[in-house]
Scaffold this active site. Structure first.
Site, PDB file in Angstrom:
ATOM      1  N   GLY A  69       0.812  -1.207   0.000  1.00  0.00           N
ATOM      2  CA  GLY A  69       0.000   0.000   0.000  1.00  0.00           C
ATOM      3  C   GLY A  69       0.847   1.260   0.000  1.00  0.00           C
ATOM      4  N   SER A  70       1.931   1.252   0.741  1.00  0.00           N
ATOM      5  CA  SER A  70       2.779   2.452   0.834  1.00  0.00           C
ATOM      6  C   SER A  70       3.339   2.820  -0.533  1.00  0.00           C
ATOM      7  CB  SER A  70       3.927   2.231   1.823  1.00  0.00           C
ATOM      8  OG  SER A  70       3.418   1.971   3.111  1.00  0.00           O
ATOM      9  N   ASN A 150      -7.715   4.127   8.920  1.00  0.00           N
ATOM     10  CA  ASN A 150      -7.135   2.950   9.571  1.00  0.00           C
ATOM     11  C   ASN A 150      -7.212   3.004  11.092  1.00  0.00           C
ATOM     12  OD1 ASN A 150      -5.226   5.021   8.551  1.00  0.00           O
ATOM     13  ND2 ASN A 150      -3.782   3.996   9.909  1.00  0.00           N
ATOM     14  N   GLN A 178      -7.650   0.085   3.762  1.00  0.00           N
ATOM     15  CA  GLN A 178      -8.515  -0.471   4.809  1.00  0.00           C
ATOM     16  C   GLN A 178      -9.867  -0.913   4.267  1.00  0.00           C
ATOM     17  OE1 GLN A 178      -7.952  -1.226   8.045  1.00  0.00           O
ATOM     18  NE2 GLN A 178      -5.828  -0.540   7.926  1.00  0.00           N
ATOM     19  N   SER A 198      -3.613  -3.090  -0.423  1.00  0.00           N
ATOM     20  CA  SER A 198      -2.485  -3.859   0.100  1.00  0.00           C
ATOM     21  C   SER A 198      -2.932  -5.260   0.507  1.00  0.00           C
ATOM     22  CB  SER A 198      -1.916  -3.115   1.315  1.00  0.00           C
ATOM     23  OG  SER A 198      -0.993  -3.934   1.995  1.00  0.00           O
ATOM     24  N   GLY A 199      -2.153  -6.269   0.124  1.00  0.00           N
ATOM     25  CA  GLY A 199      -2.536  -7.668   0.342  1.00  0.00           C
ATOM     26  C   GLY A 199      -2.782  -8.050   1.791  1.00  0.00           C
ATOM     27  N   THR A 236      11.426  -7.804 -11.303  1.00  0.00           N
ATOM     28  CA  THR A 236      10.771  -9.097 -11.538  1.00  0.00           C
ATOM     29  C   THR A 236       9.606  -9.265 -10.561  1.00  0.00           C
ATOM     30  OG1 THR A 236      12.887  -9.964 -12.254  1.00  0.00           O
ATOM     31  CG2 THR A 236      11.186 -11.582 -11.744  1.00  0.00           C
ATOM     32  N   CYS A 323       2.141   2.301  12.874  1.00  0.00           N
ATOM     33  CA  CYS A 323       3.272   3.133  12.489  1.00  0.00           C
ATOM     34  C   CYS A 323       3.568   4.191  13.541  1.00  0.00           C
ATOM     35  CB  CYS A 323       2.990   3.808  11.167  1.00  0.00           C
ATOM     36  SG  CYS A 323       2.168   2.698  10.030  1.00  0.00           S
TER      37      CYS A 323
HETATM   38  C1  LIG Z   1      -1.564  -0.485   6.144  1.00  0.00           C
HETATM   39  C2  LIG Z   1      -1.909   0.759   5.424  1.00  0.00           C
HETATM   40  C3  LIG Z   1      -1.056   1.308   4.440  1.00  0.00           C
HETATM   41  C4  LIG Z   1       0.294   0.716   4.143  1.00  0.00           C
HETATM   42  O1  LIG Z   1       0.212  -0.492   3.444  1.00  0.00           O
HETATM   43  P1  LIG Z   1       1.519  -1.424   3.401  1.00  0.00           P
HETATM   44  O2  LIG Z   1       1.150  -2.508   2.451  1.00  0.00           O
HETATM   45  O3  LIG Z   1       1.719  -1.923   4.792  1.00  0.00           O
HETATM   46  O4  LIG Z   1       2.628  -0.590   2.896  1.00  0.00           O
HETATM   47  C5  LIG Z   1      -1.460   2.447   3.783  1.00  0.00           C
HETATM   48  N1  LIG Z   1      -2.637   3.033   4.052  1.00  0.00           N
HETATM   49  C6  LIG Z   1      -3.495   2.539   4.963  1.00  0.00           C
HETATM   50  C7  LIG Z   1      -4.794   3.225   5.208  1.00  0.00           C
HETATM   51  C8  LIG Z   1      -3.153   1.406   5.695  1.00  0.00           C
HETATM   52  O5  LIG Z   1      -3.991   0.939   6.620  1.00  0.00           O
END
Ligand SMILES: *Cc1c(COP(=O)(O)O)cnc(C)c1O
Length: 395
Positions: A69-70, A150, A178, A198-199, A236, A323
């Protein structure tokens, strides 16, 4: 252990684990290779891309796999900012309650000369569409507003903001990390130009995510190198993780309503139970929140001590976002909804999954009630509040 920190990460589902193992055993080739092992991997990659695309109403060519996600947030924002700058547009709009992947990217751009408007939210953590409209300028290059928060689980009026941005011809990005797998997402209906997910927030693996970018909208890459992801994300492909994420997202979306219904019942039971603790307050709206999110402030205690004592009782919880815990700064989200510093320190986030049981919820209510009472008995601040030396912030 009662695991109530699903907003930080979720347990990888058995189906996702199996998909990852299958990939490592059978599709270990490099998808860019022309030989048979490579082509088999390329087929598995294409299948995963189709699966994730269909879960959010996108087409496979609009999906760019990332490391999470980041990275997706960074790419969406940096790309829109740099493309905007080429046309003299250097203004960016977002909110005060975004994830740090968004806020820190914006702060970096601000240092590089961009101007950033961070919109406020109301006391339930929701941004006003009219505030977005009022913030839009001639030189606005991007609006980036998260789908769901989040920490406090507040859900934003994404479709309306999307419609507004479409009308003003401004690219609209949403951090849906989220929301994905928990709330219905349809990028077409909801007028979304770019979306991050994000997975590991829906029982897939971590270290993998994706950026959806609407067809026709230009995108710059962050990482230079090979031609993977149509030259927008070199490197890759992490195929086992991508395949695991695709299976997990499909699973989550197939059971979305059923899971949400189950979680909402338990969430509300938990909220009701914790509300009985004197001088406690729910953060975020009672209804308009993620199905699995509960977030409370308890006056007169420290969130960190609460977490440690709950851990002793076999309950894994959080004080807010993973975080920021460990730092002594109160949550920027709780400050944005108007909680004063001293109260924002005493917060507790409990995030459920579809596997959470009623027994777990009841045990948690009991444990939190006991631990809060115990911490208050030792707290000099609580003593002062009780004696009337200082007034209660939460009535
Ligand atoms: C967890 C989260 C992220 C970061 O995702 P990662 O895959 O851990 O880098 C970004 N935004 C929100 C709202 C999140 O909850």
């Amino acid at each position: 252990m009662i695991y109530l920190d699903n907003a930080a990460t979720t347990k990888t589902s058995p189906a996702a684990q199996q998909a990852m193992l299958d990939c490592m055993e059978q599709f270990w080739g490099n998808p860019s290779s022309l030989h048979t092992p490579g082509q088999r991997a390329a087929e598995a990659l294409a299948k995963a891309r189709e699966e994730v695309a269909s879960c959010i109403g996108a087409s496979p060519r609009e999906i760019y796999f990332t490391s999470g996600g980041s990275e997706a947030d960074n790419q969406a924002i940096l790309s829109a900012a740099l493309l905007g700058k080429r046309k003299g547009k250097t203004h960016l709009i977002s909110t005060a309650i975004e994830h740090h992947a968004v806020l820190h990217t914006l702060a970096r751009l601000e240092k590089e000369g961009f101007s950033v408007t961070l919109l406020p939210v109301d006391e339930s953590g929701v941004v006003k569409v009219s505030d977005v409209a009022a913030a839009i300028r001639e030189d606005t290059a991007l609006v980036s507003i998260m789908f769901a928060n989040n920490e406090i689980g507040s859900v934003q009026p994404i479709q309306e903001i999307g419609a507004l941005c479409r009308e003003k011809k401004i690219p609209f990005h949403t951090d849906a990390v989220q929301a994905a797998g928990h709330l219905p997402i349809d990028v077409v209906k909801q007028n979304i130009d770019m979306l991050s997910l994000s997975g590991h927030k829906f029982h897939g693996p971590r270290g993998v995510g994706l950026l959806y970018v609407r067809k026709g909208l230009p995108l710059l890459n962050l990482i230079e190198g090979g031609a993977q992801e149509r030259s927008k994300r070199a490197g890759t492909e992490n195929l086992p993780a991508i395949a695991g994420m695709a299976v997990a997202l499909k699973e989550a979306c197939d059971h979305l309503e059923e899971n949400a219904r189950k979680e909402i019942v338990l969430r509300d039971r938990l909220i009701e139970g914790l509300s009985k603790i004197p001088h406690s307050a729910l953060n975020g709206d009672r209804e308009r929140r993620l199905p699995g999110n509960v977030n409370f402030c308890f006056e007169g205690i420290e969130g960190e001590s609460l977490l440690l004592l709950l851990d002793d009782k076999g309950i894994a919880a959080s004080s807010g976002s993973a975080c920021t815990s460990g730092s002594l700064d109160p949550s920027h989200v709780l400050l944005a909804i108007g909680r004063p510093h001293e109260v924002a320190h005493g917060s507790l986030r409990l995030t459920l999954s579809e596997e959470t049981t009623r027994e777990e919820v009841d045990q948690t209510i009991q444990a939190v009630t006991e631990v809060v009472a115990r911490l208050r008995a030792m707290s000099p601040v609580w003593d002062e509040l009780q004696k009337g030396v200082r007034p209660y912030v939460i009535q």
